[in-house]
Write a protein that holds these residues in place. Structure first.
Motif: not given
Length: 251
Positions: A197-206, A210-213, A236-243
């Motif tokens: 999430e731009p503005g929320v996630s770390s610079d490393w993640v951004l 390459r792609a958001g949820k 889980l705060e920095e990660n999500y789990l989708i099924v």
């Protein structure tokens, strides 16, 4: 005449030498997809170069992956519990790495189940083989995959899981197609990855992911899967789990 051997071929030979019990694509009943796709198919060229290096130090990476300060490692037991895997089922951990989820999955499926520990790094596959043998996990089968295929038999899995790995799929459409084929009808695909999430996630993640949820979900649904749910896992705060689910034939 000098014959130049591609580095990837050397890596595969090394893996087979180090991992006599790791299954090849032919042993598993799935052939390597042709490698004649245009270069533009890659969504992030070179994303896995470091894992294909001949001098990859698996123990060094284990130190990075297997530490409680890493969210996906700290929540491994809770994540596997949330997936409600049943004894006797077959689970594929795609991008198993150094084996962070090896024991939780082996415990979940039991002695009569099966865990495919899949990775494209020969050094990781060797470590997975050694860990399974040392810990008596006879239900674990290490598998050397490719950048385009998980190299699993058709309809062999009840659940396919990947942890912080989807953003390493260089050819997601091809890899998702192979996962779809490997799942039994009605089987599930679970994806744990970083929130981007731009503005929320770390610079490393951004910079690295390459792609958001929303994009990940759209790509997986485009591959033929049905979205089921996003699981709320404590920790889980920095990660999500989708099924997702592979549709079953209408009765």
């Amino acid at each position: 005449m000098t014959v130049r051997v591609p580095p990837r071929f050397i890596a595969v030979l090394l893996a087979l030498a180090l991992c006599p019990f790791a299954l090849s694509s032919s042993a598993l009943g799935q052939d390597e997809p042709p490698r004649n796709e245009p270069a533009t198919e890659s969504v992030k060229p070179g994303i896995n170069e470091k894992f294909l290096a001949e001098d990859l130090d698996a123990e060094e990476w284990a130190g990075r992956f297997e530490r409680e300060s890493r969210e996906s490692f700290a929540t491994r037991e809770a994540v596997v519990a949330a997936l409600k895997i049943e004894p006797g089922q077959a689970v594929a951990d795609v991008g198993a790495g150094t084996g962070t989820h090896l024991h939780p999955f082996a415990e979940a499926v039991g002695e009569n189940g099966r865990v495919f520990a899949v990775d494209l790094a020969p050094a990781f596959v060797a470590r997975l083989r050694d860990r399974a043998a040392a810990d008596g996990l006879s239900q674990v089968t290490p598998v050397l995959c490719s950048e385009r295929s998980v190299m699993l038999p058709a309809e062999s899995c009840d659940v396919v899981f990947n942890c912080d790995v989807y953003h390493h799929f260089e050819f997601p459409s091809r890899t998702l197609s192979s996962i779809y084929d490997a799942l039994k009808p009605g089987g599930r695909l679970a994806v744990l990855d970083f929130e981007r999430e731009p503005g929320v996630s770390s610079d490393w993640v951004l910079g690295h992911v390459r792609a958001g949820k929303a994009t990940v979900r759209a790509e997986i649904e485009a591959a033929g899967f049905d979205f089921i749910e996003e699981l709320d896992v404590p920790g889980l705060e920095e990660n999500y789990l989708i099924v997702f689910r592979k549709p079953a034939p209408a009765e």
